[in-house]
Design a protein around this motif. Structure first.
Motif, PDB file in Angstrom:
ATOM      1  N   MET A  95       0.840  -1.186   0.000  1.00  0.00           N
ATOM      2  CA  MET A  95       0.000   0.000   0.000  1.00  0.00           C
ATOM      3  C   MET A  95       0.882   1.245   0.000  1.00  0.00           C
ATOM      4  SD  MET A  95      -3.057   0.978   2.570  1.00  0.00           S
ATOM      5  CE  MET A  95      -2.317   1.894   3.871  1.00  0.00           C
ATOM      6  N   ALA A  96       0.600   2.174  -0.869  1.00  0.00           N
ATOM      7  CA  ALA A  96       1.381   3.403  -0.960  1.00  0.00           C
ATOM      8  C   ALA A  96       1.063   4.323   0.209  1.00  0.00           C
ATOM      9  CB  ALA A  96       1.094   4.107  -2.276  1.00  0.00           C
ATOM     10  N   GLU A  97       2.108   4.885   0.768  1.00  0.00           N
ATOM     11  CA  GLU A  97       2.006   5.863   1.846  1.00  0.00           C
ATOM     12  C   GLU A  97       2.944   7.010   1.519  1.00  0.00           C
ATOM     13  OE1 GLU A  97       2.960   4.111   5.603  1.00  0.00           O
ATOM     14  OE2 GLU A  97       1.580   2.455   5.345  1.00  0.00           O
ATOM     15  N   VAL A  98       2.706   8.167   2.101  1.00  0.00           N
ATOM     16  CA  VAL A  98       3.612   9.291   1.919  1.00  0.00           C
ATOM     17  C   VAL A  98       4.759   9.141   2.916  1.00  0.00           C
ATOM     18  CG1 VAL A  98       3.890  11.791   2.026  1.00  0.00           C
ATOM     19  CG2 VAL A  98       1.786  10.806   1.080  1.00  0.00           C
ATOM     20  N   HIS A  99       5.980   9.183   2.377  1.00  0.00           N
ATOM     21  CA  HIS A  99       7.182   9.079   3.194  1.00  0.00           C
ATOM     22  C   HIS A  99       8.005  10.351   3.022  1.00  0.00           C
ATOM     23  CE1 HIS A  99       6.650   4.881   4.285  1.00  0.00           C
ATOM     24  NE2 HIS A  99       6.278   4.669   3.035  1.00  0.00           N
ATOM     25  N   GLU A 100       8.718  10.715   4.089  1.00  0.00           N
ATOM     26  CA  GLU A 100       9.596  11.880   4.082  1.00  0.00           C
ATOM     27  C   GLU A 100      11.037  11.412   3.992  1.00  0.00           C
ATOM     28  OE1 GLU A 100       8.440  15.165   4.485  1.00  0.00           O
ATOM     29  OE2 GLU A 100       6.387  14.380   4.434  1.00  0.00           O
ATOM     30  N   GLY A 101      11.879  12.211   3.331  1.00  0.00           N
ATOM     31  CA  GLY A 101      13.276  11.859   3.221  1.00  0.00           C
ATOM     32  C   GLY A 101      14.152  13.084   3.093  1.00  0.00           C
ATOM     33  N   SER A 102      15.473  12.850   3.222  1.00  0.00           N
ATOM     34  CA  SER A 102      16.423  13.950   3.099  1.00  0.00           C
ATOM     35  C   SER A 102      17.819  13.410   2.817  1.00  0.00           C
ATOM     36  CB  SER A 102      16.460  14.794   4.372  1.00  0.00           C
ATOM     37  OG  SER A 102      17.134  14.099   5.408  1.00  0.00           O
ATOM     38  N   CYS A 103      18.697  14.329   2.451  1.00  0.00           N
ATOM     39  CA  CYS A 103      20.113  14.005   2.377  1.00  0.00           C
ATOM     40  C   CYS A 103      20.653  14.000   3.816  1.00  0.00           C
ATOM     41  CB  CYS A 103      20.849  15.030   1.511  1.00  0.00           C
ATOM     42  SG  CYS A 103      20.805  16.710   2.197  1.00  0.00           S
ATOM     43  N   HIS A 104      21.934  13.785   3.991  1.00  0.00           N
ATOM     44  CA  HIS A 104      22.520  13.712   5.329  1.00  0.00           C
ATOM     45  C   HIS A 104      22.499  15.054   6.056  1.00  0.00           C
ATOM     46  CE1 HIS A 104      25.862  13.392   8.298  1.00  0.00           C
ATOM     47  NE2 HIS A 104      25.211  12.272   8.551  1.00  0.00           N
ATOM     48  N   CYS A 105      22.857  16.128   5.353  1.00  0.00           N
ATOM     49  CA  CYS A 105      22.948  17.432   6.016  1.00  0.00           C
ATOM     50  C   CYS A 105      21.606  18.138   6.142  1.00  0.00           C
ATOM     51  CB  CYS A 105      23.953  18.328   5.292  1.00  0.00           C
ATOM     52  SG  CYS A 105      23.417  18.938   3.674  1.00  0.00           S
ATOM     53  N   GLY A 106      20.568  17.630   5.449  1.00  0.00           N
ATOM     54  CA  GLY A 106      19.232  18.215   5.534  1.00  0.00           C
ATOM     55  C   GLY A 106      18.971  19.347   4.559  1.00  0.00           C
ATOM     56  N   ALA A 107      19.928  19.660   3.696  1.00  0.00           N
ATOM     57  CA  ALA A 107      19.719  20.728   2.721  1.00  0.00           C
ATOM     58  C   ALA A 107      18.667  20.347   1.683  1.00  0.00           C
ATOM     59  CB  ALA A 107      21.037  21.072   2.024  1.00  0.00           C
ATOM     60  N   VAL A 108      18.573  19.054   1.375  1.00  0.00           N
ATOM     61  CA  VAL A 108      17.605  18.557   0.394  1.00  0.00           C
ATOM     62  C   VAL A 108      16.591  17.701   1.134  1.00  0.00           C
ATOM     63  CG1 VAL A 108      17.284  17.103  -1.647  1.00  0.00           C
ATOM     64  CG2 VAL A 108      19.329  18.546  -1.457  1.00  0.00           C
ATOM     65  N   GLY A 129      25.363   1.415  -2.359  1.00  0.00           N
ATOM     66  CA  GLY A 129      24.533   0.763  -1.352  1.00  0.00           C
ATOM     67  C   GLY A 129      23.064   1.124  -1.440  1.00  0.00           C
ATOM     68  N   PHE A 130      22.603   1.470  -2.637  1.00  0.00           N
ATOM     69  CA  PHE A 130      21.213   1.872  -2.802  1.00  0.00           C
ATOM     70  C   PHE A 130      20.244   0.712  -2.576  1.00  0.00           C
ATOM     71  CE2 PHE A 130      22.603   5.153  -6.173  1.00  0.00           C
ATOM     72  CZ  PHE A 130      22.779   6.129  -5.213  1.00  0.00           C
ATOM     73  N   VAL A 131      19.124   1.035  -1.970  1.00  0.00           N
ATOM     74  CA  VAL A 131      17.928   0.206  -1.952  1.00  0.00           C
ATOM     75  C   VAL A 131      16.840   1.123  -2.504  1.00  0.00           C
ATOM     76  CG1 VAL A 131      16.243  -1.010  -0.550  1.00  0.00           C
ATOM     77  CG2 VAL A 131      18.687  -1.176   0.003  1.00  0.00           C
ATOM     78  N   LEU A 132      16.194   0.707  -3.573  1.00  0.00           N
ATOM     79  CA  LEU A 132      15.329   1.615  -4.318  1.00  0.00           C
ATOM     80  C   LEU A 132      13.851   1.270  -4.249  1.00  0.00           C
ATOM     81  CD1 LEU A 132      17.574   1.901  -7.488  1.00  0.00           C
ATOM     82  CD2 LEU A 132      17.350   3.574  -5.637  1.00  0.00           C
ATOM     83  N   ALA A 133      13.065   2.324  -4.094  1.00  0.00           N
ATOM     84  CA  ALA A 133      11.606   2.268  -4.233  1.00  0.00           C
ATOM     85  C   ALA A 133      11.268   3.140  -5.439  1.00  0.00           C
ATOM     86  CB  ALA A 133      10.918   2.809  -2.987  1.00  0.00           C
ATOM     87  N   PHE A 134      10.255   2.757  -6.177  1.00  0.00           N
ATOM     88  CA  PHE A 134       9.883   3.486  -7.382  1.00  0.00           C
ATOM     89  C   PHE A 134       8.477   4.048  -7.246  1.00  0.00           C
ATOM     90  CE2 PHE A 134      13.096   0.459  -8.522  1.00  0.00           C
ATOM     91  CZ  PHE A 134      13.964   1.210  -9.282  1.00  0.00           C
ATOM     92  N   ALA A 135       8.288   5.225  -7.831  1.00  0.00           N
ATOM     93  CA  ALA A 135       6.983   5.889  -7.799  1.00  0.00           C
ATOM     94  C   ALA A 135       6.851   6.732  -9.062  1.00  0.00           C
ATOM     95  CB  ALA A 135       6.876   6.786  -6.567  1.00  0.00           C
ATOM     96  N   PRO A 136       5.618   7.004  -9.477  1.00  0.00           N
ATOM     97  CA  PRO A 136       5.452   7.966 -10.574  1.00  0.00           C
ATOM     98  C   PRO A 136       6.066   9.303 -10.164  1.00  0.00           C
ATOM     99  CG  PRO A 136       3.374   6.874 -10.058  1.00  0.00           C
ATOM    100  CD  PRO A 136       4.345   6.491  -8.978  1.00  0.00           C
ATOM    101  N   LYS A 137       6.695   9.989 -11.093  1.00  0.00           N
ATOM    102  CA  LYS A 137       7.325  11.272 -10.758  1.00  0.00           C
ATOM    103  C   LYS A 137       6.317  12.243 -10.152  1.00  0.00           C
ATOM    104  CE  LYS A 137      10.552  14.729 -12.334  1.00  0.00           C
ATOM    105  NZ  LYS A 137      11.292  15.307 -13.447  1.00  0.00           N
ATOM    106  N   ALA A 138       5.065  12.150 -10.562  1.00  0.00           N
ATOM    107  CA  ALA A 138       4.024  13.028 -10.023  1.00  0.00           C
ATOM    108  C   ALA A 138       3.775  12.776  -8.536  1.00  0.00           C
ATOM    109  CB  ALA A 138       2.730  12.849 -10.804  1.00  0.00           C
ATOM    110  N   ALA A 139       4.197  11.618  -8.021  1.00  0.00           N
ATOM    111  CA  ALA A 139       4.020  11.297  -6.601  1.00  0.00           C
ATOM    112  C   ALA A 139       5.197  11.779  -5.760  1.00  0.00           C
ATOM    113  CB  ALA A 139       3.836   9.788  -6.423  1.00  0.00           C
ATOM    114  N   PHE A 140       6.168  12.432  -6.393  1.00  0.00           N
ATOM    115  CA  PHE A 140       7.369  12.926  -5.728  1.00  0.00           C
ATOM    116  C   PHE A 140       7.289  14.440  -5.586  1.00  0.00           C
ATOM    117  CE2 PHE A 140      11.540  14.789  -5.746  1.00  0.00           C
ATOM    118  CZ  PHE A 140      12.251  14.002  -4.865  1.00  0.00           C
ATOM    119  N   THR A 141       7.634  14.957  -4.400  1.00  0.00           N
ATOM    120  CA  THR A 141       7.672  16.399  -4.161  1.00  0.00           C
ATOM    121  C   THR A 141       9.006  16.777  -3.549  1.00  0.00           C
ATOM    122  OG1 THR A 141       5.286  16.419  -3.730  1.00  0.00           O
ATOM    123  CG2 THR A 141       6.540  18.328  -2.979  1.00  0.00           C
ATOM    124  N   LEU A 142       9.743  17.639  -4.217  1.00  0.00           N
ATOM    125  CA  LEU A 142      10.956  18.195  -3.647  1.00  0.00           C
ATOM    126  C   LEU A 142      10.527  19.329  -2.721  1.00  0.00           C
ATOM    127  CD1 LEU A 142      14.045  18.236  -3.561  1.00  0.00           C
ATOM    128  CD2 LEU A 142      13.956  19.887  -5.457  1.00  0.00           C
TER     129      LEU A 142
END
Length: 117
Positions: free
Chosen positions: A1-14, A37-50
Motif C-alpha cells: 500500500m502506498a504511503e507518503v514518506h519523508e526523506g532527506s540528504c545527510h545534512c538536511g539541505a535537500v 549501497g542503494f535500496v530503491l523504491a519506485f513511484a510515478p514522478k508526479a508522486a514525488f515532491t521536492l
C-alpha cells in the motif's frame, strides 16, 4: 500500500516527500548502485515532491544517461533520481536509506542483477 514518506540528504539541505509503497524494493548490483549501497523504491514522478534544496542539487548520469541521479552538493548523499519506467512513464527512484520516517532494516528488498542486464 502506498504511503507518503519523508526523506532527506545527510545534512538536511535537500528534503522531499514521496507517495510510494515499501513493497517491491530492489537492491541492484550494477556498478553504480552496488558501490553506493542503494535500496530503491519506485513511484510515478508526479508522486514525488521536492520540499527544499533545489539549488543544492547536482546531477550525475552514466552509461546510457537514462537516469538523472541527483545528489546534494553539500554532503554528497544521493536521495533520489529520475528516469523513465519500462512503460515510458516518468519515474522517481528513491533511495530507501534516505527516508527519515522509517526504521532502518524494517524493509526487505529483492536483489536484482543489474550488472548483467
Amino acid at each position: 500500500m502506498a504511503e507518503v514518506h519523508e526523506g532527506s540528504c545527510h545534512c538536511g539541505a535537500v528534503t522531499y516527500a514521496v507517495e510510494t509503497s515499501l513493497d517491491g524494493l530492489i537492491e541492484c548490483n550494477c556498478s553504480y548502485c552496488y558501490r553506493k549501497g542503494f535500496v530503491l523504491a519506485f513511484a510515478p514522478k508526479a508522486a514525488f515532491t521536492l520540499k527544499s534544496g533545489e539549488d543544492q542539487l547536482g546531477e550525475y548520469r552514466f552509461n546510457r544517461h537514462n537516469i538523472a541521479h541527483m545528489f546534494c552538493k553539500t554532503c554528497g548523499v544521493q536521495p533520489f533520481g529520475f528516469g523513465t519506467g519500462p512503460d515510458g512513464s516518468e519515474t522517481a527512484a528513491v533511495n530507501v536509506r534516505t527516508l527519515t520516517d522509517i526504521e532502518p532494516w524494517s524493509w526487505t528488498a529483492e536483489r536484482v542483477d543489474g550488472r548483467n542486464f
